[in-house]
Design an enzyme around this catalytic site. Structure first.
Site, PDB file in Angstrom:
ATOM      1  CG  HIS A 135      -1.913   1.040   1.303  1.00  0.00           C
ATOM      2  ND1 HIS A 135      -2.113   1.812   2.429  1.00  0.00           N
ATOM      3  CD2 HIS A 135      -2.822   1.454   0.391  1.00  0.00           C
ATOM      4  CE1 HIS A 135      -3.109   2.660   2.200  1.00  0.00           C
ATOM      5  NE2 HIS A 135      -3.547   2.467   0.973  1.00  0.00           N
ATOM      6  NE  ARG A 136      -1.938   5.699   1.016  1.00  0.00           N
ATOM      7  CZ  ARG A 136      -2.508   6.383   2.001  1.00  0.00           C
ATOM      8  NH1 ARG A 136      -1.783   7.186   2.749  1.00  0.00           N
ATOM      9  NH2 ARG A 136      -3.808   6.288   2.247  1.00  0.00           N
ATOM     10  CD  GLU A 152      -2.999   2.396  -3.325  1.00  0.00           C
ATOM     11  OE1 GLU A 152      -3.916   3.206  -3.502  1.00  0.00           O
ATOM     12  OE2 GLU A 152      -2.056   2.613  -2.515  1.00  0.00           O
ATOM     13  CG  ASP A 205      -3.055   6.854  -3.486  1.00  0.00           C
ATOM     14  OD1 ASP A 205      -4.119   6.226  -3.558  1.00  0.00           O
ATOM     15  OD2 ASP A 205      -2.221   6.674  -2.578  1.00  0.00           O
ATOM     16  CG  HIS A 215      -3.478   9.439   0.075  1.00  0.00           C
ATOM     17  ND1 HIS A 215      -4.215  10.301   0.870  1.00  0.00           N
ATOM     18  CD2 HIS A 215      -4.225   8.316  -0.054  1.00  0.00           C
ATOM     19  CE1 HIS A 215      -5.342   9.706   1.219  1.00  0.00           C
ATOM     20  NE2 HIS A 215      -5.382   8.499   0.672  1.00  0.00           N
ATOM     21  CD  GLU A 230      -7.731   5.351  -4.219  1.00  0.00           C
ATOM     22  OE1 GLU A 230      -8.669   6.076  -3.832  1.00  0.00           O
ATOM     23  OE2 GLU A 230      -6.982   4.724  -3.450  1.00  0.00           O
ATOM     24  CE  LYS A 243      -6.908   9.225  -2.827  1.00  0.00           C
ATOM     25  NZ  LYS A 243      -7.381   8.189  -1.872  1.00  0.00           N
ATOM     26  CG  ASP A 274      -0.283   0.862   5.486  1.00  0.00           C
ATOM     27  OD1 ASP A 274      -0.267   1.236   4.307  1.00  0.00           O
ATOM     28  OD2 ASP A 274      -1.189   1.190   6.289  1.00  0.00           O
TER      29      ASP A 274
END
Length: 231
Positions: free
Chosen positions: A8-9, A35, A37, A50, A102, A104, A221
């Protein structure tokens, strides 16, 4: 060993989230997916962050859409990184890890769907990338742009109408907050041939409970904790 899971990120526990060092750490640990954003600069360049402002992550302030890429690159993400473009992140990932993008707040960025798709296409990464968003209108735009781009709705809670949405979008993924997942949702996704993604799972207890469903892709994470649970 390849770890089937989504970083995640990148690896935000040990590196600044959504940075090249964070993504590199996920690749080095052997994760199958990461992943990130995406927003868009004033001059139409998709960038990775993000928030829609740079205030939290950099030594600057302001909305991403009101700053050019050149201006954005002048700010530092501590200790010594700059905001990556989507293209830079995908170049790092190419042939090494699958990327979940993703989108945003796509309503803020006219034409972001086309710009993101062009970057993916130019890098020949259509099979290595999928795009998710809470804004389902932007997913319909992506599907109109390309019948091949992999997409998936992002939701906090599963509703029956989401299965119809998945069919209308011809979506390959369905990303759901892990606290709202029930066994019936898991079975339905398996029946439909849709990859169920859950986010964000950070405790050993929750990792172990979801691990019993090997078809689910878990977003975390806590990369090294997750690796230890899998092993």
């Amino acid at each position: 060993m390849t770890i089937r899971g989504i970083a995640h990120r990148g690896y935000p526990v040990n590196y600044p989230e959504n940075t090249l060092s964070s993504f590199q750490a996920a690749i080095d640990l052997g994760f199958s997916h990461m992943e990130l954003d995406v927003h868009m600069s004033k001059d139409g360049i998709p960038v990775v962050m993000h928030d829609h402002t740079i205030d939290r992550m950099t030594n600057g302030s302001g909305e991403i859409r009101k700053l050019t890429l050149e201006e954005l690159k002048q700010f530092t993400i501590s200790p010594n990184e700059t905001i990556p473009t989507l293209e830079e992140a995908l170049q790092l990932a190419k042939d090494r890890i699958i990327v979940s993008i993703e989108l945003k707040k796509p309503k803020l960025y006219q034409g972001i769907e086309q710009k993101v798709y062009e970057i993916i296409k130019n890098l020949h990464m259509e099979d290595q990338v999928y795009i998710i968003s809470f804004n389902h209108d932007c997913l319909f735009k992506l599907r109109a742009i390309s019948s091949d781009v992999k997409i998936g709705p992002l939701v906090n809670k599963v509703r029956n109408s989401h299965y119809q949405l998945i069919q209308k979008l011809n979506a390959e993924y369905f990303a759901v907050k892990y606290t709202s997942i029930k066994e019936k949702h898991i079975k339905k996704c398996e029946e439909m041939g849709v990859q169920l993604v859950v986010w964000t799972v950070n405790t050993v207890e929750h990792m172990k409970s979801i691990k019993q469903y090997p078809n689910i892709l878990i977003t975390t994470d806590e990369l090294e904790t997750y690796k230890a649970v899998l092993e």
